[in-house]
Motif scaffolding. Sequence first.
Motif, PDB file in Angstrom:
ATOM      1  N   ASP A 332       0.862  -1.183   0.000  1.00  0.00           N
ATOM      2  CA  ASP A 332       0.000   0.000   0.000  1.00  0.00           C
ATOM      3  C   ASP A 332       0.890   1.222   0.000  1.00  0.00           C
ATOM      4  OD1 ASP A 332      -2.288  -1.427   0.266  1.00  0.00           O
ATOM      5  OD2 ASP A 332      -2.368  -1.300   2.447  1.00  0.00           O
ATOM      6  N   LYS A 333       0.298   2.330  -0.330  1.00  0.00           N
ATOM      7  CA  LYS A 333       1.078   3.561  -0.293  1.00  0.00           C
ATOM      8  C   LYS A 333       0.937   4.274   1.049  1.00  0.00           C
ATOM      9  CE  LYS A 333      -0.647   7.203  -2.346  1.00  0.00           C
ATOM     10  NZ  LYS A 333      -0.894   8.169  -1.254  1.00  0.00           N
ATOM     11  N   GLU A 413      -8.473  12.722   8.068  1.00  0.00           N
ATOM     12  CA  GLU A 413      -9.514  13.530   8.696  1.00  0.00           C
ATOM     13  C   GLU A 413      -8.934  14.476   9.726  1.00  0.00           C
ATOM     14  OE1 GLU A 413     -12.693  10.881   9.873  1.00  0.00           O
ATOM     15  OE2 GLU A 413     -13.200  10.650   7.761  1.00  0.00           O
ATOM     16  N   LYS A 447     -14.948   4.912  -1.446  1.00  0.00           N
ATOM     17  CA  LYS A 447     -14.041   6.060  -1.524  1.00  0.00           C
ATOM     18  C   LYS A 447     -14.721   7.385  -1.164  1.00  0.00           C
ATOM     19  CE  LYS A 447     -10.770   4.082  -4.837  1.00  0.00           C
ATOM     20  NZ  LYS A 447     -11.141   2.699  -4.625  1.00  0.00           N
ATOM     21  N   MET A 449     -17.381   9.439   2.130  1.00  0.00           N
ATOM     22  CA  MET A 449     -18.040   9.355   3.433  1.00  0.00           C
ATOM     23  C   MET A 449     -19.021  10.512   3.517  1.00  0.00           C
ATOM     24  SD  MET A 449     -16.137  10.039   7.006  1.00  0.00           S
ATOM     25  CE  MET A 449     -17.016  10.546   8.450  1.00  0.00           C
ATOM     26  N   LYS A 464     -17.484  13.992   1.614  1.00  0.00           N
ATOM     27  CA  LYS A 464     -16.128  14.167   1.116  1.00  0.00           C
ATOM     28  C   LYS A 464     -15.649  12.832   0.570  1.00  0.00           C
ATOM     29  CE  LYS A 464     -13.402  13.409   5.333  1.00  0.00           C
ATOM     30  NZ  LYS A 464     -14.247  12.438   5.993  1.00  0.00           N
ATOM     31  N   GLY A 465     -14.778  12.896  -0.412  1.00  0.00           N
ATOM     32  CA  GLY A 465     -14.294  11.644  -0.997  1.00  0.00           C
ATOM     33  C   GLY A 465     -13.382  11.908  -2.178  1.00  0.00           C
ATOM     34  N   VAL A 508      -5.712  14.159  -2.725  1.00  0.00           N
ATOM     35  CA  VAL A 508      -6.797  15.120  -2.937  1.00  0.00           C
ATOM     36  C   VAL A 508      -8.154  14.539  -2.537  1.00  0.00           C
ATOM     37  CG1 VAL A 508      -7.780  16.753  -4.585  1.00  0.00           C
ATOM     38  CG2 VAL A 508      -5.495  15.835  -4.979  1.00  0.00           C
ATOM     39  N   ILE A 563       0.341  -0.556  -4.668  1.00  0.00           N
ATOM     40  CA  ILE A 563      -1.095  -0.696  -4.953  1.00  0.00           C
ATOM     41  C   ILE A 563      -1.814   0.286  -4.046  1.00  0.00           C
ATOM     42  CG2 ILE A 563      -3.061  -2.266  -5.024  1.00  0.00           C
ATOM     43  CD1 ILE A 563      -1.177  -4.575  -5.206  1.00  0.00           C
ATOM     44  N   GLY A 565      -5.294   3.135  -3.290  1.00  0.00           N
ATOM     45  CA  GLY A 565      -6.628   3.626  -3.630  1.00  0.00           C
ATOM     46  C   GLY A 565      -6.554   5.057  -4.140  1.00  0.00           C
ATOM     47  N   ASP A 566      -5.382   5.661  -4.014  1.00  0.00           N
ATOM     48  CA  ASP A 566      -5.222   7.072  -4.345  1.00  0.00           C
ATOM     49  C   ASP A 566      -5.174   7.294  -5.860  1.00  0.00           C
ATOM     50  OD1 ASP A 566      -4.971   9.672  -3.674  1.00  0.00           O
ATOM     51  OD2 ASP A 566      -3.300   9.374  -2.291  1.00  0.00           O
ATOM     52  N   HIS A 567      -5.199   8.585  -6.238  1.00  0.00           N
ATOM     53  CA  HIS A 567      -5.159   8.928  -7.662  1.00  0.00           C
ATOM     54  C   HIS A 567      -3.829   8.529  -8.289  1.00  0.00           C
ATOM     55  CE1 HIS A 567      -8.223  11.675  -6.081  1.00  0.00           C
ATOM     56  NE2 HIS A 567      -8.783  11.472  -7.264  1.00  0.00           N
TER      57      HIS A 567
HETATM   58  P1  ATP Z   1      -3.561   3.003   0.176  1.00  0.00           P
HETATM   59  O1  ATP Z   1      -4.459   1.989  -0.449  1.00  0.00           O
HETATM   60  O2  ATP Z   1      -2.217   3.084  -0.401  1.00  0.00           O
HETATM   61  O3  ATP Z   1      -3.548   2.969   1.671  1.00  0.00           O
HETATM   62  P2  ATP Z   1      -5.311   5.228   0.222  1.00  0.00           P
HETATM   63  O4  ATP Z   1      -5.221   5.428   1.683  1.00  0.00           O
HETATM   64  O5  ATP Z   1      -5.306   6.447  -0.606  1.00  0.00           O
HETATM   65  O6  ATP Z   1      -4.168   4.375  -0.331  1.00  0.00           O
HETATM   66  P3  ATP Z   1      -7.975   4.479   0.628  1.00  0.00           P
HETATM   67  O7  ATP Z   1      -7.817   4.722   2.072  1.00  0.00           O
HETATM   68  O8  ATP Z   1      -8.716   3.312   0.136  1.00  0.00           O
HETATM   69  O9  ATP Z   1      -6.605   4.392  -0.091  1.00  0.00           O
HETATM   70  O10 ATP Z   1      -8.611   5.789   0.019  1.00  0.00           O
HETATM   71  C1  ATP Z   1      -9.068   5.852  -1.318  1.00  0.00           C
HETATM   72  C2  ATP Z   1      -9.530   7.259  -1.641  1.00  0.00           C
HETATM   73  O11 ATP Z   1     -10.649   7.579  -0.831  1.00  0.00           O
HETATM   74  C3  ATP Z   1      -8.484   8.316  -1.338  1.00  0.00           C
HETATM   75  O12 ATP Z   1      -7.666   8.565  -2.425  1.00  0.00           O
HETATM   76  C4  ATP Z   1      -9.336   9.531  -0.996  1.00  0.00           C
HETATM   77  O13 ATP Z   1      -9.656  10.230  -2.186  1.00  0.00           O
HETATM   78  C5  ATP Z   1     -10.588   8.924  -0.412  1.00  0.00           C
HETATM   79  N1  ATP Z   1     -10.548   8.979   1.050  1.00  0.00           N
HETATM   80  C6  ATP Z   1      -9.583   8.532   1.863  1.00  0.00           C
HETATM   81  N2  ATP Z   1      -9.874   8.713   3.155  1.00  0.00           N
HETATM   82  C7  ATP Z   1     -11.091   9.319   3.182  1.00  0.00           C
HETATM   83  C8  ATP Z   1     -11.962   9.744   4.212  1.00  0.00           C
HETATM   84  N3  ATP Z   1     -11.646   9.589   5.498  1.00  0.00           N
HETATM   85  N4  ATP Z   1     -13.130  10.303   3.861  1.00  0.00           N
HETATM   86  C9  ATP Z   1     -13.466  10.420   2.569  1.00  0.00           C
HETATM   87  N5  ATP Z   1     -12.700  10.029   1.559  1.00  0.00           N
HETATM   88  C10 ATP Z   1     -11.515   9.475   1.832  1.00  0.00           C
END
Ligand code: ATP
Length: 902
Positions: A332-333, A413, A447, A449, A464-465, A508, A563, A565-567
């Motif tokens: 993960d990142k 957050e 992605k 909330m 936000k998301g 972002v 891998i 979830g980010d952009h």
């Molecule tokens: P990794 O998988 O490397 O941990 P990540 O933390 O970006 O990466 P997720 O936590 O799955 O992956 O987040 C995916 C996306 O969801 C983020 O890029 C962001 O845009 C959005 N996101 C993350 N945290 C929140 C949050 N607390 N509330 C709303 N959206 C969020």
Amino acid sequence: MELKNVNTWWTQSPEDNAGTLQTDLHKGLSGEEAEKRLQKFGPNQLPEQKRVSPLTLLINQFSSFIVWTLIAAAFIAGFLGEWVDATAIGVIVVLNGLLGFFQEFRADKSLAALRKMATLSSKVIRNGELQTIPSEKIVPGDLVLIEAGDRIPADGRITQSIELSTQEAALTGESMPIHKIADALEKPDLSVGDKKNMGFLGTVAVSGKGYMIVTETGLQTELGKIASLLQGGREEQTPLQIRLEELGHRLVWICLGVVALVFALGFFRGQPLVENLLISISLAVAAIPEGLPAIVTIALSIGVRKMAKRNALVRRLPSVETLGCTSVICTDKTGTLTQNEMMVRSIWVNGSFVDVMGVGYNPEGDFKVKDAKINFQDNPELIMALKIGTLCNSAELHQNLEKGWSIAGDPTEGALLTVAGKAQLFKQDLEQKNPILGEIPFDSERKRMSMARKTPEGAMLFIKGATDIILAHAESILLNGKVEPLTDERKKSILDANASLASQALRVLAVGYRPLPQEVKIDQSMEDKLILVGLIAMMDPPRPEVKKSIETCRNAGITTVMITGDHKETAVAVAKELNLMKEGALAVTGAELEQMDDQHLKDNVRNIAIYARTSAAHKLRIVRAWKSLGEVVAMTGDGVNDAPAIKEADIGVAMGITGTDVTKEASDMVILDDNFASIVNAVEEGRGIYDNIIKFVNYLMSSNIAELLVIFMGMLLGFRDPLGNPFVSLSAIQLLWLNLVTDGFPAIALGLDPVDPTAMNRPPRKSSDSIFPLRFAVQLFLTGFVIAAGTLAACHFGLSQSAELAQTMAFTTLVVLEIVRVQMVRSQYHMSIFSNPYIILALASSLLLHLLVVYTPFLQTIFGTVPLNLTEWGVILTVAIVVWVISTVINFLFKKPQLQKS
Ligand code: ATP
């Protein structure tokens, strides 16, 4: 305090439950009260599985066939009047048994200690504050926060459920998730599966969030009542242990064959029968590597402890071996490659970028546009964006005298609370003015909330998301104080702004809102027709040590794959900073991955360094693609949905801080600090442990072969003493002593060797490689042969004077050569003699004991030794040097394929 014992909690309202349990529905227990209850109710744990008792362990040491034969031989010797031999053999049998006991006892203890390290923690509210405590400290009355992925730590009454559902298969066999509610149920007699307002120990939350008041702990829980059913189950053996055991079984037969031959030879040479019998049995004892399995367990558990010190907790022993074979790490990142200490750097609202100043979580800092400070009051869109970030937020910002400003909850957050604080917007005040109506928690699949709140302007949904997700559900945008339609042109400007922020390695989030009809119950269908307000971009700096770890992996032939979830732009920017992408490597998104079929993915997987915008299902496909190419894959994860991929990976790695219980339980290893560098350190330790095991297999086997050959070849060569009697190169007691002291001590010390400094400069070992390839067997045999030849040469020198001198020469030469041998084995792994004090201690004590055996009159009578003079020592040392030179040549000829940089 007396708590009433109610066994129909589910028929009461949460308020009544709280009353009965003398706790507060919102603030939980006080710390003091919790401590008292812990004394009264005892720890929240189930009884441990029964372990083998030390006495059984001790008796087991004396229950092998070989030991019984030896004891029988001692009796026969005693019967025939050979008292010295009989007693000495008896003492050695006891010592040997004690050493075996000590080894196994230690192995067992360290396994138990390892199990202890893996205890779980839970989130409770005490004194009104969220705290994380070890699950065994939970007491009745505790208010527990349950989030998706958590293991429910005790039985309790659900007091609030936000789409909370749990998986209760462990308890009821029902595999579908059960939707949990807070309302009281009518029926007093319900089966466990129907108590929808109760949570149960041993079940897991699969989605949503909720609160529970603990009603029962430990043995009083439903699981506790059936706990005895869960006991049993053996400690898993590692592939290496299994293979060594198989090898051991085969060796027993080979050794017994040779020993029978020795006995027959002795018989035909006319050796006295008792002596012949004793020699043969002692030889069998010396040659059979019976201590191997225990020493392997010790080496593995010592390694596991070393790994724990470097923040990697191994949950399954076999993983230690697999770790050394790891050839791909999928990571993960956020939090693993980066620090997960978020700080908002830039906000895009009303078509322009506002830069944010300040450090850490301290809510102080200016807002600037193009380097000029602005007054945030004059920017209503900025204020709105900050408000949404605060009102759709589960974290908390605290100021603390020692630690300064810190956050509890998700750092993303926390960063939003900090930046709002810079505009004098604080969560507590805002929450009071805008009480909550409902919430859909963040989930990395969705992605996003949202939270619904009652505001002075009416009910509102704040969301936000990820930018693309919010954009897909938005129909307008807030510009210059007005809600304007979201035209294609405006969409493009948002996407451009998003790309520009992401390419600076910023994370972002988009924020938006929409008015809601009053008193509506919130659900996902309301996350639509949104009004987008702006983009909030935060920095998550890479961990400083990770760049070096990625470099280490590259040298060690391990591919690193990100891998996230980010952009994509953010991921690529971070990867570039960390030097993770090789020339020509690709970054693909989850959507692009979905366009590829499995074959296509398999063909391309070696070129893809980054997967962005992924969901958990993608991880599973990526693991499978790599595995189908024969690679050994480590995969990290934290969310509930990561569990399948973690299970599928050869090494499933769960994050210790952000990881959910479900992920941890599916994992082979937990990384306590979530740091990528710790995974790489664990791989290095894994390689070191495997090396140590191979080292002592190497040492022990070559020594045993040498001992067999010294006796066997001596007979074949027809050695006779000066009186013309058939002569055996070593006496039975000398053989047993060699087995106990010279073989035993250094073998344990080898398990404590540090990691070869060049361990990460060689390509990963193939897990399919045999531990005992033919080349290795031939090398061991040749080395054993050279040692035996040297020993017999020294023995022959002594034979011109007396049988005792000849045996003492052979005995001493073997001791000296085994000391030389230990260091020769180690030097193949770049170990200097001083790198392990235990080795020095083991070698020094075995030499010292030998000198006592040779020079003290009492021991001389028992061991049949005579003192050696300088000339004789000269002969022994010359033999040692010659053997050393020849063995070095053999080592050189049989060197492993050269370490290469990939
Ligand atoms: P990794 O998988 O490397 O941990 P990540 O933390 O970006 O990466 P997720 O936590 O799955 O992956 O987040 C995916 C996306 O969801 C983020 O890029 C962001 O845009 C959005 N996101 C993350 N945290 C929140 C949050 N607390 N509330 C709303 N959206 C969020």
